[in-house]
Scaffold this motif. Structure first.
Motif, short mmCIF file in Angstrom:
data_model
loop_
_atom_site.label_atom_id
_atom_site.label_comp_id
_atom_site.label_asym_id
_atom_site.label_seq_id
_atom_site.Cartn_x
_atom_site.Cartn_y
_atom_site.Cartn_z
N SER A 90 0.85 -1.19 0.00
CA SER A 90 0.00 0.00 0.00
C SER A 90 0.88 1.24 0.00
CB SER A 90 -0.89 0.00 1.25
OG SER A 90 -0.09 0.20 2.41
N ALA A 134 -9.92 4.47 -1.52
CA ALA A 134 -10.76 3.36 -2.02
C ALA A 134 -12.24 3.75 -1.99
CB ALA A 134 -10.48 2.10 -1.19
N SER A 135 -13.09 2.85 -1.49
CA SER A 135 -14.54 3.05 -1.56
C SER A 135 -15.09 4.04 -0.55
CB SER A 135 -15.26 1.71 -1.42
OG SER A 135 -15.12 0.95 -2.59
N LYS A 167 -9.58 -2.16 -12.06
CA LYS A 167 -9.07 -3.31 -11.31
C LYS A 167 -9.57 -4.65 -11.87
CE LYS A 167 -7.20 -0.65 -8.17
NZ LYS A 167 -5.75 -0.44 -8.15
N SER A 237 -6.62 4.59 -7.49
CA SER A 237 -5.77 5.02 -6.38
C SER A 237 -5.51 6.52 -6.41
CB SER A 237 -4.43 4.27 -6.42
OG SER A 237 -3.74 4.55 -7.63
N GLY A 299 -13.75 0.59 2.81
CA GLY A 299 -13.08 0.69 1.51
C GLY A 299 -11.86 -0.20 1.46
N TYR A 300 -11.56 -0.68 0.26
CA TYR A 300 -10.33 -1.45 0.07
C TYR A 300 -9.92 -1.51 -1.40
CZ TYR A 300 -7.05 -5.22 -0.60
OH TYR A 300 -5.94 -5.94 -0.99
N ILE A 301 -8.68 -1.17 -1.65
CA ILE A 301 -7.92 -1.55 -2.83
C ILE A 301 -6.50 -1.76 -2.30
CG2 ILE A 301 -9.31 -0.37 -4.61
CD1 ILE A 301 -7.30 1.93 -4.55
#
Length: 360
Positions: A90, A134-135, A167, A237, A299-301
């Motif tokens: 990250s 992210a979200s 993604k 991102s 949220g997540y990436i």
């Protein structure tokens, strides 16, 4: 005289040949020869029998050897593939933000806890760092859609434009699916549905570009100087913000009754043709009796790590919590539990404020 000697010699040789011929044609000789022939044939048969047995015995060993060689080759190749495709770090990990310690041993590299009423900062850690969110982006998406007072019963169809090309993520909302704006907003806030969020931005008056411009204009209006949006889902991102800016967004979004209701909904069913799809909240804390959550978004990436923002009442205090770049699937929820436990035990005053690093 010499002639007589030669005659006698020839007669002796003839007699010797005669005796030898008789011996060779005798029954005993035939028996011996037959025995030798039988023995020779038996030996040949035995060799013939042993040969396939020997081959068949070798065959499994050869197969095992081949399989072992192939397995060894696969095992030998596996580390190479892993080495060639390491887990993506990250932005927070790359910046060394996880090296900053804090009194609660949080797994998030960025954290901020603020009293919503007094604006008192109870806990801070790298709170000015600007990272992908992210979200959490969808909270701004939802705020703009709600404030625009667009008809929530208007039907919107998912198109190819809503498919994730950033993604390559999937979705249960297939191209051609038609739902109301209200349903799409619900799924975007509660289940972080990317196609739903994108469709909301795409169908906003003026189109997607206008919507993204509105997102950035709203952030500027709210004083979110560290924030930038490039699309409405959070898959990029390049959607970035800081903990302080996100606390501001949570505070404003909490003032919207629709966002409060939809973001904290534990689950929701939507009818798509003959099917009924069950969606659940991405934040399991909304189902916990230990929590009184007024607004939330996860949220997540990979670039952002695990993220979570919430408004919740803890020990009689209305708190805004921001956790960014948490390492581990459930660690952001664990961090929220740590903060809640700490607040309940200490009821911190200004003298008990926790501070960690404030990397920019």
């Amino acid at each position: 005289m010499h002639m007589r000697a030669r005659i006698v010699s020839r007669i002796s040789q003839g007699l010797a040949l005669l005796v030898m011929g008789i011996a060779l044609t005798s029954p005993g000789v035939h028996a011996a020869e037959r025995k030798k022939a039988v023995a020779k044939k038996a030996a040949s048969t035995a060799v013939a029998k042993r040969t396939p047995a020997k081959s068949s015995a070798k065959a499994p060993r050869r197969t095992v050897a081949v399989k072992a060689a192939r397995a060894s080759a696969v095992s030998a190749r596996a580390p190479v593939r892993v080495a060639a495709e390491p887990a993506r770090l990250s932005f927070g990990q790359l910046a060394g933000l996880h090296d900053v310690s804090d009194p609660l041993d949080l797994k998030s590299s960025v954290a901020l806890v603020i009293d919503q009423d007094t604006k008192e900062v109870l806990l801070s850690k790298n709170d000015h760092a600007v990272l992908p969110i992210a979200s959490l982006t969808k909270l701004m998406t939802g705020l703009l859609v709600s404030e625009a007072h667009l008809p929530m019963d208007e039907l919107i169809t998912i198109t190819q434009d809503d498919v994730d090309t950033e993604k390559g993520s999937g979705s249960r909302l297939a191209v051609g699916t038609t739902l109301s704006r209200g349903e799409l907003l619900h799924l975007a806030l509660m289940s972080s549905e990317n196609r739903a969020a994108h469709a909301l931005g795409r169908t906003f008056p003026g189109g997607l570009d206008t919507f993204v411009a509105r997102m950035n204009a709203k952030a500027k209006l709210l004083g979110m100087a560290d924030t930038r949006f490039v699309e409405p889902t959070g898959l990029s991102s390049r959607n970035q913000s800081s903990a302080h800016d996100l606390a501001t967004l949570v505070n404003v979004a909490h003032g919207d009754a629709l966002l409060r209701e939809l973001s904290t909904s534990p689950s929701h069913e939507v009818a798509i043709g003959r099917r009924t799809l069950q969606y659940n909240n991405t934040n399991r804390l909304v189902k916990s009796p230990s929590w009184d959550i007024g607004l939330q978004k996860t949220g997540y990436i990979s670039e952002a790590g695990r993220c979570l923002v919430m408004q919740a009442e803890v020990a009689g205090r209305k708190l805004i919590m921001v956790f960014l770049d948490s390492a581990g699937k459930f660690s952001r929820l664990g961090d929220a539990e740590r903060v809640r436990s700490w607040v309940e035990k200490t009821h911190p005053s200004a003298g008990a404020i926790l501070h960690a690093g404030t990397n920019g």
